[in-house]
Design a protein around this motif. Structure first.
Motif, PDB file in Angstrom:
ATOM      1  N   CYS A  92       0.867  -1.180   0.000  1.00 27.90           N
ATOM      2  CA  CYS A  92       0.000   0.000   0.000  1.00 27.90           C
ATOM      3  C   CYS A  92       0.904   1.231   0.000  1.00 27.90           C
ATOM      4  N   LEU A  93       0.668   2.155  -0.918  1.00 30.26           N
ATOM      5  CA  LEU A  93       1.422   3.404  -0.971  1.00 30.26           C
ATOM      6  C   LEU A  93       0.625   4.480  -0.250  1.00 30.26           C
ATOM      7  N   LEU A  94       1.232   5.071   0.774  1.00 22.89           N
ATOM      8  CA  LEU A  94       0.579   6.124   1.542  1.00 22.89           C
ATOM      9  C   LEU A  94       1.399   7.396   1.425  1.00 22.89           C
ATOM     10  N   ILE A  95       0.791   8.437   0.866  1.00 21.89           N
ATOM     11  CA  ILE A  95       1.479   9.702   0.630  1.00 21.89           C
ATOM     12  C   ILE A  95       1.135  10.662   1.753  1.00 21.89           C
ATOM     13  N   ILE A  96       2.158  11.117   2.468  1.00 26.59           N
ATOM     14  CA  ILE A  96       1.974  11.977   3.638  1.00 26.59           C
ATOM     15  C   ILE A  96       2.183  13.439   3.253  1.00 26.59           C
ATOM     16  N   TYR A  97       1.213  14.266   3.612  1.00 29.94           N
ATOM     17  CA  TYR A  97       1.288  15.707   3.384  1.00 29.94           C
ATOM     18  C   TYR A  97       1.533  16.391   4.733  1.00 29.94           C
ATOM     19  N   ASN A  98       2.584  17.190   4.823  1.00 31.54           N
ATOM     20  CA  ASN A  98       2.803  17.945   6.054  1.00 31.54           C
ATOM     21  C   ASN A  98       1.688  18.956   6.282  1.00 31.54           C
ATOM     22  N   HIS A  99       1.219  19.541   5.196  1.00 27.58           N
ATOM     23  CA  HIS A  99       0.166  20.557   5.269  1.00 27.58           C
ATOM     24  C   HIS A  99      -0.863  20.255   4.186  1.00 27.58           C
ATOM     25  N   ARG A 100      -1.961  20.984   4.218  1.00 22.15           N
ATOM     26  CA  ARG A 100      -3.043  20.712   3.274  1.00 22.15           C
ATOM     27  C   ARG A 100      -2.746  21.336   1.911  1.00 22.15           C
ATOM     28  N   TYR A 101      -2.415  20.461   0.942  1.00 19.59           N
ATOM     29  CA  TYR A 101      -2.168  20.886  -0.433  1.00 19.59           C
ATOM     30  C   TYR A 101      -3.036  20.035  -1.363  1.00 19.59           C
ATOM     31  N   ASP A 102      -4.306  20.388  -1.458  1.00 19.95           N
ATOM     32  CA  ASP A 102      -5.235  19.607  -2.274  1.00 19.95           C
ATOM     33  C   ASP A 102      -4.783  19.512  -3.728  1.00 19.95           C
ATOM     34  N   ALA A 103      -4.136  20.565  -4.219  1.00 18.25           N
ATOM     35  CA  ALA A 103      -3.741  20.597  -5.629  1.00 18.25           C
ATOM     36  C   ALA A 103      -2.731  19.508  -5.963  1.00 18.25           C
ATOM     37  N   ASN A 104      -2.006  19.003  -4.967  1.00 16.68           N
ATOM     38  CA  ASN A 104      -1.003  17.975  -5.243  1.00 16.68           C
ATOM     39  C   ASN A 104      -1.601  16.579  -5.383  1.00 16.68           C
ATOM     40  N   ILE A 105      -2.831  16.399  -4.970  1.00 11.20           N
ATOM     41  CA  ILE A 105      -3.437  15.062  -5.034  1.00 11.20           C
ATOM     42  C   ILE A 105      -3.470  14.558  -6.471  1.00 11.20           C
ATOM     43  N   GLU A 106      -4.001  15.352  -7.375  1.00 11.31           N
ATOM     44  CA  GLU A 106      -4.099  14.929  -8.776  1.00 11.31           C
ATOM     45  C   GLU A 106      -2.717  14.704  -9.382  1.00 11.31           C
ATOM     46  N   LYS A 107      -1.761  15.571  -9.059  1.00  6.43           N
ATOM     47  CA  LYS A 107      -0.415  15.426  -9.608  1.00  6.43           C
ATOM     48  C   LYS A 107       0.227  14.116  -9.162  1.00  6.43           C
ATOM     49  N   LEU A 108       0.080  13.797  -7.890  1.00  4.90           N
ATOM     50  CA  LEU A 108       0.687  12.569  -7.369  1.00  4.90           C
ATOM     51  C   LEU A 108      -0.048  11.329  -7.863  1.00  4.90           C
ATOM     52  N   GLU A 109      -1.335  11.436  -8.083  1.00  4.32           N
ATOM     53  CA  GLU A 109      -2.072  10.322  -8.689  1.00  4.32           C
ATOM     54  C   GLU A 109      -1.539  10.042 -10.088  1.00  4.32           C
ATOM     55  N   ARG A 110      -1.253  11.096 -10.831  1.00  4.04           N
ATOM     56  CA  ARG A 110      -0.709  10.921 -12.184  1.00  4.04           C
ATOM     57  C   ARG A 110       0.674  10.283 -12.141  1.00  4.04           C
ATOM     58  N   ILE A 111       1.449  10.619 -11.123  1.00  6.24           N
ATOM     59  CA  ILE A 111       2.798  10.058 -11.001  1.00  6.24           C
ATOM     60  C   ILE A 111       2.762   8.580 -10.647  1.00  6.24           C
ATOM     61  N   TYR A 112       1.828   8.181  -9.754  1.00  7.11           N
ATOM     62  CA  TYR A 112       1.890   6.838  -9.175  1.00  7.11           C
ATOM     63  C   TYR A 112       0.767   5.878  -9.598  1.00  7.11           C
ATOM     64  N   HIS A 113      -0.313   6.357 -10.237  1.00  6.18           N
ATOM     65  CA  HIS A 113      -1.481   5.487 -10.398  1.00  6.18           C
ATOM     66  C   HIS A 113      -1.211   4.271 -11.276  1.00  6.18           C
ATOM     67  N   SER A 114      -0.306   4.371 -12.232  1.00  9.46           N
ATOM     68  CA  SER A 114      -0.010   3.228 -13.107  1.00  9.46           C
ATOM     69  C   SER A 114       0.974   2.250 -12.475  1.00  9.46           C
ATOM     70  N   ARG A 115       1.515   2.605 -11.312  1.00 11.86           N
ATOM     71  CA  ARG A 115       2.556   1.795 -10.679  1.00 11.86           C
ATOM     72  C   ARG A 115       2.099   1.134  -9.385  1.00 11.86           C
ATOM     73  N   PHE A 116       1.087   1.715  -8.748  1.00 11.83           N
ATOM     74  CA  PHE A 116       0.580   1.173  -7.493  1.00 11.83           C
ATOM     75  C   PHE A 116      -0.944   1.094  -7.559  1.00 11.83           C
ATOM     76  N   SER A 117      -1.461  -0.067  -7.227  1.00  8.63           N
ATOM     77  CA  SER A 117      -2.916  -0.272  -7.276  1.00  8.63           C
ATOM     78  C   SER A 117      -3.616   0.309  -6.059  1.00  8.63           C
ATOM     79  N   ASN A 118      -2.895   0.419  -4.955  1.00  7.61           N
ATOM     80  CA  ASN A 118      -3.506   0.853  -3.697  1.00  7.61           C
ATOM     81  C   ASN A 118      -2.779   2.098  -3.188  1.00  7.61           C
TER      82      ASN A 118
END
Length: 303
Positions: A6-32
């Motif tokens: 399971c890949l868990l991405i930790i945000y020190n602070h609330r940066y909603d805009a990074n969610i989509e960017k990180l999904e694009r980086i990792y979604h094809s490599r990690f199912s969870n």
């Protein structure tokens, strides 16, 4: 059925805009994939809201794990600004991090004494008052007893002196005197009375990327939650819990691939200029022996 990772991405602070960017980086490599974000109140199902100070983001772990119903062989935690090598995925992550089923990973750890001045040079980093004078929560029955913890440290080759403070440590921390004037008292105390021993073994270490084996996740998460309640600094809490609970702790020194850490704005800006802040260029030219890069501030990059 136990899933692989399971890949868990930790945000020190609330940066909603990074969610989509990180999904694009990792979604094809990690199912969870889960995003652990403080104060999130949106409706994305794989974003877990947590409520804790970033100095104690070990508390994010203990809160987030309660939201994850599936069981995994490993839980891979990555800071939102610590980007993994594009070649790492759910099928080969164990090879990259040198993991077996019962192994944990963290970039590096040092004993309290080995940290020199770094481990005590801020009020929020100094572990001594947490174990000596903190009464805000009843923690002693919730974590491993000190006697047992010191025995584990001894088996790992650490003598009790490794968990002590001496005058040279305080001297090394002197540049932060304005922020932490208690250092004056600490300096003269150790100068006059000699070495001060910690009542609990404490390690510090770089905690922007770490892996917890599934068999230990509940015990580690519990200890981290208690440490957060005790106000223990995150980069002491996570290394300490991994040392005390996990059967095997892999560090970067055990691996062929090494991380690239960008200390200071100048180093970060140099990387941005090198790739013209184009993430695809960075991804395409990523050095094969680079495990991860930290920090990469995605708000400054074109995706």
């Amino acid at each position: 059925m136990i899933n692989k990772v399971c890949l868990l991405i930790i945000y020190n602070h609330r940066y909603d805009a990074n969610i989509e960017k990180l999904e694009r980086i990792y979604h094809s490599r990690f199912s969870n994939i889960y995003h652990i974000m403080p104060f999130y109140d949106g409706d994305l199902k794989n974003v877990i809201p947590v409520y804790e100070c970033s100095f104690r983001f070990e508390g994010y772990v203990s809160q987030a794990i309660k939201h994850i119903k599936e069981r995994y062989e490993h839980y891979l935690f990555v800071g939102d600004d610590a980007i993994l090598n594009p070649a790492i995925n759910e099928d080969n992550y164990k090879e990259w991090f040198g993991l077996k089923e019962n192994s944990a990973f963290i970039t590096f750890t040092k004993s309290l004494r080995g940290m020199k001045g770094w481990g005590i040079n801020r009020r929020f980093m100094d572990p001594f008052p947490k174990f000596e004078r903190y009464h805000g929560t009843l923690w002693k029955d919730e974590i491993m007893p000190a006697e047992e913890a010191f025995k584990i440290a001894e088996k790992q080759g650490y003598e009790k002196d490794e968990f002590s403070m001496e005058v040279s440590m305080v001297w090394n921390a002197r540049r932060t005197l304005k922020e932490y004037p208690w250092l004056i008292v600490m300096f003269f105390r150790t100068l006059l009375l000699g070495r001060k021993y910690s009542s609990y073994p404490i390690w510090g270490g770089y905690s922007d990327v770490f892996v917890i084996p599934g068999k230990d996740i509940d015990r580690v998460a519990h200890m981290l939650g208690v440490f957060a309640a005790m106000d223990l600094f995150v980069e002491e809490a996570i290394p300490t819990a991994l040392h005390l609970i996990c059967d095997e702790l892999i560090e970067e020194k055990d691996l062929k691939a090494k991380s690239r850490t960008l200390w200071g704005n100048a180093a970060r800006e140099e990387l941005e200029e090198e790739y013209e802040r184009n993430y695809q260029s960075l991804s395409n030219q990523w050095k094969e022996d680079c495990l991860f890069i930290h920090p990469i501030k995605l708000s400054r990059w074109n995706m």
